[in-house]
Design an enzyme around this catalytic site. Structure first.
Site, PDB file in Angstrom:
ATOM      1  N   GLU A 265       0.847  -1.197   0.000  1.00 25.29           N
ATOM      2  CA  GLU A 265       0.000   0.000   0.000  1.00 25.29           C
ATOM      3  C   GLU A 265       0.877   1.238   0.000  1.00 25.29           C
ATOM      4  O   GLU A 265       1.840   1.316   0.751  1.00 25.29           O
ATOM      5  CB  GLU A 265      -0.861   0.102   1.274  1.00 25.29           C
ATOM      6  N   GLU A 317     -14.093   5.059   0.413  1.00 22.13           N
ATOM      7  CA  GLU A 317     -14.927   4.066   1.087  1.00 22.13           C
ATOM      8  C   GLU A 317     -15.608   4.693   2.294  1.00 22.13           C
ATOM      9  O   GLU A 317     -14.944   5.091   3.252  1.00 22.13           O
ATOM     10  CB  GLU A 317     -14.059   2.868   1.526  1.00 22.13           C
ATOM     11  N   LYS A 320     -15.275   3.468   6.211  1.00 23.98           N
ATOM     12  CA  LYS A 320     -14.036   3.581   6.971  1.00 23.98           C
ATOM     13  C   LYS A 320     -14.182   4.751   7.945  1.00 23.98           C
ATOM     14  O   LYS A 320     -15.100   5.555   7.831  1.00 23.98           O
ATOM     15  CB  LYS A 320     -12.874   3.815   6.014  1.00 23.98           C
ATOM     16  N   GLU A 325      -9.137   8.614   6.055  1.00 20.16           N
ATOM     17  CA  GLU A 325      -9.279   7.188   5.726  1.00 20.16           C
ATOM     18  C   GLU A 325     -10.334   6.939   4.645  1.00 20.16           C
ATOM     19  O   GLU A 325     -10.265   5.957   3.927  1.00 20.16           O
ATOM     20  CB  GLU A 325      -9.655   6.380   6.980  1.00 20.16           C
TER      21      GLU A 325
END
Ligand SMILES: *[C@@H]1O[C@H](CO)[C@@H](O)[C@H](O)[C@H]1NC(C)=O
Length: 344
Positions: A265, A317, A320, A325
């Site tokens: 990542e 997203e 999250k 985040e």
């Protein structure tokens, strides 16, 4: 009527284009994108994998063996990195049978037409309570692949947590915590002998955002013209290399200098913590990281060494934690790009 010569040139040009694409996407470096599923508004997996294809993102990392996604990947060229759930590691390590069952359930039904290239045993569990099981779980999975006659090479590895490092600055001071070193020595040896990398998550963004008065944005975004950190003979122009080299130093200290690293990542959020987050910063970071990786320059401690890299991540997203985040995505859940990046 077009001449044979002109046709020949067209064919040559077409072959050149194909070769350039092959160089870009199947050469020494893998550039992929993490596909997270922590959103209640994400498109169905078939549409997501179509999007990967349209955008020429040829490598997909999945955190968990979600069958609806693996189904969508059938017959697709994308190379897949498939994660176990962290809760499964202890069981996989506990017996060969349990490991066989995992492979039988999540790999065997797909491996003939899903291009599985990696299996990651545990995401950021070293150090931690599950760390003790990772080495045995990797060995068991490798045995299981063999037991099921899977001849395609699948690299089985793990993703370290940032907390595995007790020290990371300057890079030459990079060292694992005693707890991490205790399990990593064997794992790293094993992976090195097999030619598999260890995976790490590398986020210059978090280092920069936590200390912006000492770390310059240019250094974090690969934009420094002059070396920012001098560490013995090594000159650092970007924070990413310094962070990666801290791991290489740590691996040298546990006597496994030649195992390679892959980046599971890395990314930069486009919102959530202004002014450090912005669309412009996210775009610059990811673009410069991609150029850095495809340029195959390696790091000061490992010049020329290439590493597979998965950018973080496909979508914003909404399930999250609020803030940065939720904002690492290249795309909104409606599949519109947040900024121009991929050729789609
Ligand atoms: C690591 O690789 C270098 C260069 O190939 C070699 O000289 C060295 O002996 C290797 N180290 C170990 C521990 O195998």
């Amino acid at each position: 009527m077009e001449s044979i010569w002109a046709r020949g040139m067209l064919v040559a040009a077409a072959i050149l284009v194909i070769r350039i694409q092959l160089l870009a996407f199947t050469g020494a470096n893998v550039i992929g994108v993490n596909y997270g599923l922590n959103g209640d508004n994400l498109p169905p997996p078939e549409q997501v994998i179509d999007l990967y294809g349209r955008c020429q993102i040829n490598f997909v990392r999945l955190f968990e063996p979600r069958h609806e996604v693996l189904e969508a990947l059938r017959g697709r060229p994308q190379l897949v990195s498939l994660g176990t759930k962290n809760e499964e590691i202890q069981s996989i390590a506990s017996s060969q049978q349990a490991s066989d069952e995992w492979v039988k359930t999540h790999v065997v039904p797909f491996v003939d037409n899903v291009n599985i290239g990696y299996i990651t045993v545990g995401n950021e569990v070293i150090p931690g309570t599950n760390a003790q099981y990772v080495g045995q779980a990797i060995n068991n999975i490798l045995n299981s692949l063999n037991n099921y006659g899977i001849t395609k090479q699948i690299k089985v590895t793990t993703v370290l947590a940032g907390t595995s490092l007790a020290s990371s600055y300057p890079p030459s001071a990079g060292a694992f915590t005693n707890e991490a070193a205790a399990v990593l020595k064997d794992i790293a040896q094993n992976l090195w002998h097999r030619g598999f990398p260890i995976m790490i998550n590398v986020y210059p963004y978090f280092a920069y955002a936590s200390d912006p008065s000492h770390i310059s944005l240019d250094y974090a975004l690969f934009q420094s013209k002059d070396p920012v950190v001098r560490d013995g003979p090594y000159l650092y122009y970007n924070l990413f290399d310094a962070m990666v080299d801290a791991y290489y130093s740590a691996l040298e200290k546990i006597d496994v200098p030649n195992v390679t690293l892959a980046i599971s990542e890395s990314g930069w959020p486009s919102a959530g913590n202004e002014p450090y987050t912005s669309i412009e910063n996210a775009q610059k970071y990811n673009k410069n990281l991609m150029d850095h990786v495809l340029g195959a320059k390696g790091t000061p401690r490992r010049p020329g060494q290439t590493f597979d890299t998965f950018l973080f991540e496909m979508f914003n997203e909404n399930q999250k934690p609020a803030g940065v985040e939720q904002n690492f995505g290249f795309f909104y859940p409606n599949m519109q790009p947040i900024y121009p990046f991929w050729p789609c």
